[in-house]
Design a protein around this motif. Structure first.
Motif, mmCIF file in Angstrom:
data_model
loop_
_atom_site.group_PDB
_atom_site.id
_atom_site.type_symbol
_atom_site.label_atom_id
_atom_site.label_comp_id
_atom_site.label_asym_id
_atom_site.label_seq_id
_atom_site.Cartn_x
_atom_site.Cartn_y
_atom_site.Cartn_z
ATOM 1 N N ARG A 70 0.812 -1.211 0.000
ATOM 2 C CA ARG A 70 0.000 0.000 0.000
ATOM 3 C C ARG A 70 0.850 1.268 0.000
ATOM 4 N NH1 ARG A 70 -5.358 -0.688 0.991
ATOM 5 N NH2 ARG A 70 -6.026 -2.780 1.633
ATOM 6 N N ALA A 71 2.018 1.210 0.628
ATOM 7 C CA ALA A 71 2.864 2.410 0.655
ATOM 8 C C ALA A 71 3.264 2.818 -0.750
ATOM 9 C CB ALA A 71 4.097 2.153 1.515
ATOM 10 N N ALA A 72 3.650 1.817 -1.571
ATOM 11 C CA ALA A 72 4.017 2.127 -2.952
ATOM 12 C C ALA A 72 2.809 2.635 -3.730
ATOM 13 C CB ALA A 72 4.589 0.883 -3.633
ATOM 14 N N GLU A 73 1.637 2.070 -3.436
ATOM 15 C CA GLU A 73 0.429 2.529 -4.133
ATOM 16 C C GLU A 73 0.153 3.995 -3.828
ATOM 17 O OE1 GLU A 73 -4.361 1.637 -4.027
ATOM 18 O OE2 GLU A 73 -2.959 0.088 -3.396
ATOM 19 N N ARG A 74 0.329 4.388 -2.565
ATOM 20 C CA ARG A 74 0.071 5.777 -2.204
ATOM 21 C C ARG A 74 1.078 6.716 -2.844
ATOM 22 N NH1 ARG A 74 -1.045 3.376 2.877
ATOM 23 N NH2 ARG A 74 1.055 3.793 3.589
ATOM 24 N N SER A 75 2.240 6.208 -3.180
ATOM 25 C CA SER A 75 3.255 7.060 -3.784
ATOM 26 C C SER A 75 3.033 7.280 -5.267
ATOM 27 C CB SER A 75 4.643 6.433 -3.561
ATOM 28 O OG SER A 75 4.765 5.243 -4.318
ATOM 29 N N ARG A 76 2.093 6.564 -5.880
ATOM 30 C CA ARG A 76 1.817 6.771 -7.289
ATOM 31 C C ARG A 76 1.386 8.221 -7.506
ATOM 32 N NH1 ARG A 76 3.564 2.540 -10.557
ATOM 33 N NH2 ARG A 76 3.253 0.598 -9.450
ATOM 34 N N PRO A 77 1.861 8.866 -8.577
ATOM 35 C CA PRO A 77 1.565 10.301 -8.739
ATOM 36 C C PRO A 77 0.095 10.609 -8.919
ATOM 37 C CG PRO A 77 2.641 9.396 -10.700
ATOM 38 C CD PRO A 77 2.741 8.349 -9.629
ATOM 39 N N THR A 78 -0.680 9.723 -9.571
ATOM 40 C CA THR A 78 -2.099 10.007 -9.805
ATOM 41 C C THR A 78 -3.014 9.371 -8.771
ATOM 42 O OG1 THR A 78 -2.214 8.105 -11.321
ATOM 43 C CG2 THR A 78 -1.761 10.270 -12.296
ATOM 44 N N ALA A 79 -2.464 8.731 -7.750
ATOM 45 C CA ALA A 79 -3.305 8.082 -6.739
ATOM 46 C C ALA A 79 -4.272 9.064 -6.073
ATOM 47 C CB ALA A 79 -2.426 7.392 -5.700
ATOM 48 N N PRO A 80 -3.851 10.275 -5.694
ATOM 49 C CA PRO A 80 -4.827 11.212 -5.106
ATOM 50 C C PRO A 80 -5.949 11.571 -6.073
ATOM 51 C CG PRO A 80 -2.580 11.921 -4.647
ATOM 52 C CD PRO A 80 -2.479 10.824 -5.655
ATOM 53 N N LEU A 81 -5.621 11.683 -7.362
ATOM 54 C CA LEU A 81 -6.657 12.007 -8.349
ATOM 55 C C LEU A 81 -7.681 10.887 -8.458
ATOM 56 C CD1 LEU A 81 -4.529 13.624 -11.209
ATOM 57 C CD2 LEU A 81 -6.004 14.774 -9.563
ATOM 58 N N TRP A 82 -7.200 9.633 -8.448
ATOM 59 C CA TRP A 82 -8.131 8.501 -8.529
ATOM 60 C C TRP A 82 -9.050 8.470 -7.313
ATOM 61 C CZ3 TRP A 82 -9.211 6.313 -12.815
ATOM 62 C CH2 TRP A 82 -8.254 6.101 -13.815
ATOM 63 N N ARG A 83 -8.501 8.701 -6.129
ATOM 64 C CA ARG A 83 -9.335 8.678 -4.929
ATOM 65 C C ARG A 83 -10.358 9.817 -4.933
ATOM 66 N NH1 ARG A 83 -4.295 7.213 -2.561
ATOM 67 N NH2 ARG A 83 -3.922 9.377 -1.967
ATOM 68 N N ALA A 84 -9.915 10.991 -5.352
ATOM 69 C CA ALA A 84 -10.838 12.126 -5.410
ATOM 70 C C ALA A 84 -11.936 11.880 -6.447
ATOM 71 C CB ALA A 84 -10.073 13.400 -5.744
ATOM 72 N N ALA A 85 -11.565 11.229 -7.559
ATOM 73 C CA ALA A 85 -12.551 10.944 -8.601
ATOM 74 C C ALA A 85 -13.641 10.010 -8.098
ATOM 75 C CB ALA A 85 -11.854 10.339 -9.819
ATOM 76 N N GLN A 86 -13.284 9.075 -7.226
ATOM 77 C CA GLN A 86 -14.294 8.138 -6.715
ATOM 78 C C GLN A 86 -15.217 8.823 -5.706
ATOM 79 O OE1 GLN A 86 -14.131 5.837 -8.858
ATOM 80 N NE2 GLN A 86 -12.093 6.677 -9.332
ATOM 81 N N VAL A 87 -14.685 9.759 -4.953
ATOM 82 C CA VAL A 87 -15.555 10.557 -4.070
ATOM 83 C C VAL A 87 -16.538 11.363 -4.912
ATOM 84 C CG1 VAL A 87 -15.592 12.412 -2.358
ATOM 85 C CG2 VAL A 87 -13.810 10.646 -2.252
ATOM 86 N N PHE A 88 -16.028 11.955 -5.994
ATOM 87 C CA PHE A 88 -16.903 12.705 -6.900
ATOM 88 C C PHE A 88 -17.954 11.786 -7.517
ATOM 89 C CE2 PHE A 88 -17.826 14.266 -11.224
ATOM 90 C CZ PHE A 88 -18.321 15.523 -10.926
ATOM 91 N N ARG A 89 -17.585 10.552 -7.833
ATOM 92 C CA ARG A 89 -18.521 9.596 -8.425
ATOM 93 C C ARG A 89 -19.701 9.337 -7.478
ATOM 94 N NH1 ARG A 89 -17.954 5.629 -12.299
ATOM 95 N NH2 ARG A 89 -15.707 6.080 -12.414
ATOM 96 N N LEU A 90 -19.399 9.136 -6.214
ATOM 97 C CA LEU A 90 -20.468 8.872 -5.249
ATOM 98 C C LEU A 90 -21.346 10.103 -5.038
ATOM 99 C CD1 LEU A 90 -18.472 6.749 -2.631
ATOM 100 C CD2 LEU A 90 -19.899 5.955 -4.541
ATOM 101 N N ALA A 91 -20.743 11.290 -5.093
ATOM 102 C CA ALA A 91 -21.534 12.517 -4.957
ATOM 103 C C ALA A 91 -22.469 12.693 -6.149
ATOM 104 C CB ALA A 91 -20.609 13.722 -4.822
ATOM 105 N N THR A 92 -21.965 12.399 -7.339
ATOM 106 C CA THR A 92 -22.819 12.526 -8.529
ATOM 107 C C THR A 92 -23.920 11.459 -8.537
ATOM 108 O OG1 THR A 92 -21.297 11.132 -9.821
ATOM 109 C CG2 THR A 92 -20.963 13.528 -9.892
ATOM 110 N N LEU A 93 -23.654 10.309 -7.933
ATOM 111 C CA LEU A 93 -24.697 9.283 -7.832
ATOM 112 C C LEU A 93 -25.847 9.791 -6.958
ATOM 113 C CD1 LEU A 93 -25.764 6.405 -8.303
ATOM 114 C CD2 LEU A 93 -24.482 5.714 -6.250
ATOM 115 N N ALA A 94 -25.497 10.447 -5.868
ATOM 116 C CA ALA A 94 -26.540 11.009 -5.001
ATOM 117 C C ALA A 94 -27.378 12.030 -5.765
ATOM 118 C CB ALA A 94 -25.907 11.661 -3.771
ATOM 119 N N TYR A 95 -26.716 12.849 -6.584
ATOM 120 C CA TYR A 95 -27.455 13.826 -7.395
ATOM 121 C C TYR A 95 -28.357 13.114 -8.397
ATOM 122 C CZ TYR A 95 -28.352 17.239 -11.076
ATOM 123 O OH TYR A 95 -28.966 18.032 -12.025
ATOM 124 N N ALA A 96 -27.859 12.026 -9.034
ATOM 125 C CA ALA A 96 -28.654 11.297 -10.014
ATOM 126 C C ALA A 96 -29.881 10.657 -9.367
ATOM 127 C CB ALA A 96 -27.794 10.227 -10.685
#
Length: 408
Positions: free
Chosen positions: A29-55
């Motif tokens: 997991r430490a190496a996974e967190r060090s991936r440069p786009t890992a924060p973007l992927w996590r933020a995108a999934q939070v956005f996905r759940l928020a848009t589901l609530a809107y839908a």
């Protein structure tokens, strides 16, 4: 060089040997967190759940106007299940992300097309599609993070075209419908952010590798200097003093000393990208240290373009060679490197016999161009200055001023 008989080869301390042989743990997991786009992927999934609530909220307000409300709830439930599955799958750093992104785009387009199955033309021609444009944006974001702005823009256009086909509206009036520009802008912005994160991570890794390589080479250089180079220099001097058969041994030791110094000099200046990269001038100068030469440099790296740094180092080697040849057998040399920000100053001083007035002119007329070409000529080619201060019996001091940047 052969090892004397009767001596055993030294063995490494058991602790250090065990440390080298210890297997390294998987990155996890430490190496996974060090991936440069890992924060973007996590933020995108939070956005996905928020848009589901809107839908889902949109479904509650629009379901009464559908011709097939039960089918619409089945589709919304499918959206919810897919959102959960995709959020879990895309938040993990696996090799299957590409497949999940493609599947995400296919699901979004399919659900958008299913709008015509749950509503009549009068409704879907004047409203947004069943999954809402906001929820459909998730596929665009995933594609942009995965492959950058170009793929993000293409995904945005694909979703926008599908929306236009489903609704039957091909209206270029952006005041009434800005779906396409918004989707394309999201793909472009998120894709550029992902590429920027990757470039920053790559530069950070290269810098870390360069720092580690420089530290290791300097450590090896110090060990070689403290051992082999000092022994070779001692053999060369003592052999020359003794003369006779020892003189040949002194010559061989001197040749090996020069060859080893050149090898260390080449390995002591790692770069990021070939001859156009920058190197630390300190590393090039420190390999000149010996029992007769003292090198002082700043604690922080003195970074210069590789070619300029190598030329400055060549000037210093020439000056030190002159000290060895002409300053006297017991002469000591001192090299001082100063970093003034836009330029560097290298001072090479010795406590030898000095240079008699007119001696340099005589040497030049005899064809010996060590000072005029190897020192002053090189420095002039770099756009710098080389100042000589000497007097007979008082040693020699060169002050070399060169700007850090330049064509050479």
């Amino acid at each position: 060089m052969s090892r004397p008989t009767g001596q055993s080869r030294p063995t490494a301390p058991p602790g250090r040997a065990a440390e080298r042989s210890r297997p390294t743990a998987p990155p996890g997991r430490a190496a996974e967190r060090s991936r440069p786009t890992a924060p973007l992927w996590r933020a995108a999934q939070v956005f996905r759940l928020a848009t589901l609530a809107y839908a889902v909220g949109y479904q509650l307000t629009a379901v009464a106007e559908y011709t097939r409300p039960t089918l619409s709830w089945v589709l919304v439930a499918s959206m919810a299940v897919w959102s959960g599955v995709a959020a879990v799958a895309l938040s993990r750093d696996t090799g299957a992300r590409r497949g999940w992104v493609i599947a995400d785009l296919v699901v979004v387009l399919a659900v958008m097309g299913a709008t015509r199955l749950v509503a009549d033309p009068g409704w879907y021609s004047t409203h947004q599609t069943l999954p809402t444009t906001l929820w459909a944006t998730n596929a665009v974001i995933s594609a942009a993070i995965l492959r950058g702005p170009v793929v993000g823009v293409v995904a945005g256009l694909l979703v926008a075209v599908t929306d236009a086909v489903v609704s039957g509206r091909f209206d270029l009036d952006l005041a009434r419908d800005a779906t396409a520009p918004v989707l394309v802008s999201v793909g472009l912005a998120v894709g550029m952010a992902a590429n920027t994160a990757r470039r920053a991570q790559a530069q950070l890794e290269r810098a870390a590798h360069l720092a580690a390589a420089t530290e290791e080479r300097e450590r090896l250089g110090r060990e070689v200097h403290d051992g082999v180079l000092q022994v070779l220099a001692y053999v060369r001097r003592r052999g020359s003093e003794i003369g006779g058969p020892a003189a040949e041994l002194a010559t061989l030791a001197g040749e090996q000393e020069v060859a080893l110094r050149e090898l260390i000099s080449e390995q002591a200046a790692p770069s990021l990208a070939g001859d156009t990269a920058e190197v630390d001038l300190r590393a090039l100068l420190r390999v000149e240290s010996s029992t007769a030469v003292s090198v002082s440099a700043p604690a922080e790296p003195v970074v210069m373009p590789r070619r300029r740094a190598e030329e400055v180092a060549a000037v210093v080697r020439t000056a030190l060679s002159n000290v060895e040849l002409h300053a006297g057998a017991s002469a000591k040399a001192y090299v001082l490197l100063e970093d003034l920000g836009v330029e560097v100053i290298v001072s090479v001083r010795d406590d030898g016999v000095g240079i008699a007035p007119g001696r340099l002119e005589v040497a030049a007329s005899e064809g010996r161009m060590g000072v005029s070409r190897s020192i002053r000529g090189r420095v002039a080619a770099l756009g710098g200055t080389a100042t000589l201060d000497t007097a007979e019996g008082e040693g020699v001091e060169w002050e070399i001023r060169v700007s850090k940047e330049g064509l050479a």
